[in-house]
Write a protein that holds these residues in place. Structure first.
Motif, short mmCIF file in Angstrom:
data_model
loop_
_atom_site.label_atom_id
_atom_site.label_comp_id
_atom_site.label_asym_id
_atom_site.label_seq_id
_atom_site.Cartn_x
_atom_site.Cartn_y
_atom_site.Cartn_z
N CYS A 127 1.92 -1.95 4.51
CA CYS A 127 1.74 -2.49 3.15
C CYS A 127 0.32 -2.26 2.65
O CYS A 127 0.12 -1.84 1.50
CB CYS A 127 2.07 -3.98 3.11
N GLU A 128 -0.67 -2.53 3.47
CA GLU A 128 -2.07 -2.32 3.08
C GLU A 128 -2.32 -0.86 2.73
O GLU A 128 -2.99 -0.56 1.74
CB GLU A 128 -3.00 -2.75 4.21
N THR A 129 -1.78 0.04 3.54
CA THR A 129 -1.96 1.47 3.31
C THR A 129 -1.30 1.88 2.01
O THR A 129 -1.88 2.63 1.21
CB THR A 129 -1.39 2.27 4.51
N ALA A 130 -0.09 1.39 1.76
CA ALA A 130 0.64 1.74 0.54
C ALA A 130 -0.07 1.21 -0.70
O ALA A 130 -0.21 1.92 -1.70
CB ALA A 130 2.07 1.20 0.61
N ARG A 131 -0.52 -0.03 -0.64
CA ARG A 131 -1.19 -0.63 -1.80
C ARG A 131 -2.52 0.06 -2.11
O ARG A 131 -2.95 0.09 -3.26
CB ARG A 131 -1.40 -2.13 -1.59
N ALA A 132 -3.14 0.64 -1.10
CA ALA A 132 -4.43 1.32 -1.30
C ALA A 132 -4.27 2.69 -1.95
O ALA A 132 -5.25 3.26 -2.45
CB ALA A 132 -5.15 1.47 0.05
N GLU A 133 -3.05 3.21 -1.97
CA GLU A 133 -2.82 4.53 -2.58
C GLU A 133 -2.86 4.41 -4.10
O GLU A 133 -2.11 3.61 -4.68
CB GLU A 133 -1.46 5.10 -2.15
N PRO A 134 -3.69 5.21 -4.77
CA PRO A 134 -3.78 5.09 -6.23
C PRO A 134 -2.61 5.74 -6.98
O PRO A 134 -2.29 5.34 -8.09
CB PRO A 134 -5.09 5.80 -6.56
N LYS A 135 -1.99 6.73 -6.38
CA LYS A 135 -0.95 7.49 -7.07
C LYS A 135 0.42 6.88 -6.79
O LYS A 135 0.80 6.68 -5.65
CB LYS A 135 -1.00 8.95 -6.60
N ARG A 136 1.17 6.62 -7.84
CA ARG A 136 2.51 6.05 -7.75
C ARG A 136 3.54 7.07 -8.20
O ARG A 136 3.21 7.92 -9.01
CB ARG A 136 2.64 4.79 -8.61
N PRO A 137 4.75 7.01 -7.71
CA PRO A 137 5.21 6.06 -6.71
C PRO A 137 4.72 6.41 -5.31
O PRO A 137 4.41 7.57 -5.02
CB PRO A 137 6.74 6.19 -6.79
N VAL A 138 4.67 5.40 -4.46
CA VAL A 138 4.37 5.59 -3.05
C VAL A 138 5.71 5.55 -2.33
O VAL A 138 6.44 4.56 -2.43
CB VAL A 138 3.41 4.50 -2.52
N VAL A 139 6.03 6.63 -1.63
CA VAL A 139 7.30 6.73 -0.92
C VAL A 139 6.99 6.63 0.58
O VAL A 139 6.25 7.45 1.12
CB VAL A 139 8.04 8.04 -1.25
N ILE A 140 7.56 5.62 1.22
CA ILE A 140 7.24 5.29 2.60
C ILE A 140 8.45 5.53 3.49
O ILE A 140 9.54 5.02 3.23
CB ILE A 140 6.84 3.80 2.71
N ALA A 141 8.25 6.31 4.56
CA ALA A 141 9.27 6.46 5.59
C ALA A 141 9.04 5.34 6.60
O ALA A 141 8.02 5.33 7.30
CB ALA A 141 9.16 7.82 6.27
N CYS A 142 9.95 4.36 6.63
CA CYS A 142 9.76 3.17 7.48
C CYS A 142 11.13 2.63 7.86
O CYS A 142 11.99 2.44 7.00
CB CYS A 142 8.97 2.12 6.71
N SER A 143 11.33 2.34 9.13
CA SER A 143 12.64 1.90 9.60
C SER A 143 13.17 0.67 8.86
O SER A 143 14.34 0.63 8.51
CB SER A 143 12.61 1.64 11.11
N ALA A 144 12.34 -0.35 8.65
CA ALA A 144 12.74 -1.56 7.91
C ALA A 144 14.14 -2.04 8.33
O ALA A 144 14.99 -2.32 7.50
CB ALA A 144 12.67 -1.31 6.40
N LEU A 145 14.34 -2.16 9.63
CA LEU A 145 15.67 -2.39 10.17
C LEU A 145 16.28 -3.75 9.83
O LEU A 145 17.49 -3.86 9.68
CB LEU A 145 15.65 -2.23 11.70
N LYS A 146 15.46 -4.78 9.75
CA LYS A 146 15.97 -6.12 9.49
C LYS A 146 15.67 -6.56 8.06
O LYS A 146 14.68 -6.14 7.46
CB LYS A 146 15.32 -7.14 10.44
N ARG A 147 16.53 -7.43 7.56
CA ARG A 147 16.26 -7.97 6.23
C ARG A 147 14.91 -8.69 6.18
O ARG A 147 14.19 -8.59 5.20
CB ARG A 147 17.37 -8.92 5.81
N SER A 148 14.56 -9.39 7.25
CA SER A 148 13.27 -10.09 7.25
C SER A 148 12.11 -9.11 7.09
O SER A 148 11.11 -9.43 6.44
CB SER A 148 13.10 -10.93 8.51
N TYR A 149 12.23 -7.90 7.65
CA TYR A 149 11.18 -6.89 7.48
C TYR A 149 11.15 -6.42 6.02
O TYR A 149 10.08 -6.23 5.44
CB TYR A 149 11.42 -5.68 8.38
N ARG A 150 12.33 -6.21 5.45
CA ARG A 150 12.39 -5.77 4.04
C ARG A 150 11.87 -6.86 3.12
O ARG A 150 11.16 -6.57 2.15
CB ARG A 150 13.82 -5.34 3.69
N ASP A 151 12.19 -8.12 3.42
CA ASP A 151 11.66 -9.23 2.63
C ASP A 151 10.13 -9.26 2.72
O ASP A 151 9.44 -9.49 1.72
CB ASP A 151 12.24 -10.57 3.09
#
Length: 172
Positions: free
Chosen positions: A66-90
């Motif tokens: 999240c910190e890395t993504a928010r630091a990127e000035p250019k949008r959209p930021v597209v992240i390859a991330c497993s995000a396997l559980k709903r709690s991770y996505r939340d």
């Protein structure tokens, strides 16, 4: 309609997250982040040994994503991330705000074959069963775009773009 500020291409290891996220970032003239590169050395070593990560090991990693993504000035930021559980996505939603998920869905057999074809990656086929056991597919209220990994890479990227840019009336 504009793309969301943050897009997470999610799914189990070996489903094609990195290739799809990179293609999507290119198609949307955005920024690509590979979340696997943000794992701690301890996490990488554990996965290299075929041992899945615990929640306690994932939270600091997700915070770094999240910190890395928010630091990127250019949008959209597209992240390859497993995000396997709903709690991770939340957690990602809480930290990033406007985020959409693209869930790459496929059979264990297809994913295992792809994993065997990518030598040198720390996430080996031995992790696949624990990833599948951990996976909580996005619920309907999460408004995720769900795409089959049996489509070609270009078709997955095209369908993701359509669903993200024109979400009304398209399957998600």
């Amino acid at each position: 309609m504009a793309a969301p500020d943050f897009i997470v291409v999610m799914g189990v290891s070996g489903c094609g997250k990195s290739a799809v996220a990179e293609g999507l970032a290119t198609a949307l003239a955005g920024t690509f982040i590979e979340a696997d590169r943000l794992h701690s050395a301890d996490n990488v070593e554990r996965m290299r040994q075929g041992i899945g990560l615990t929640d306690e090991m994932r939270w600091p990693w997700l915070a770094t994503v999240c910190e890395t993504a928010r630091a990127e000035p250019k949008r959209p930021v597209v992240i390859a991330c497993s995000a396997l559980k709903r709690s991770y996505r939340d957690f990602l939603r809480e930290r990033l705000g406007a985020v959409r998920f693209v869930f790459l869905d496929g059979s264990r057999e297809v994913i295992a074959e792809r994993m065997r074809a990518r030598p040198g990656h720390f996430a080996t086929v031995s992790l696949l069963d624990s990833q599948i056991a951990t996976l909580e597919p996005p619920a309907p209220d999460e408004d995720a775009v769900r795409l089959s990994i049996t489509l070609s890479l270009s078709d997955i990227v095209a369908e993701a773009c359509k669903s993200l840019l024109h979400p009304q009336g398209l399957p998600g």
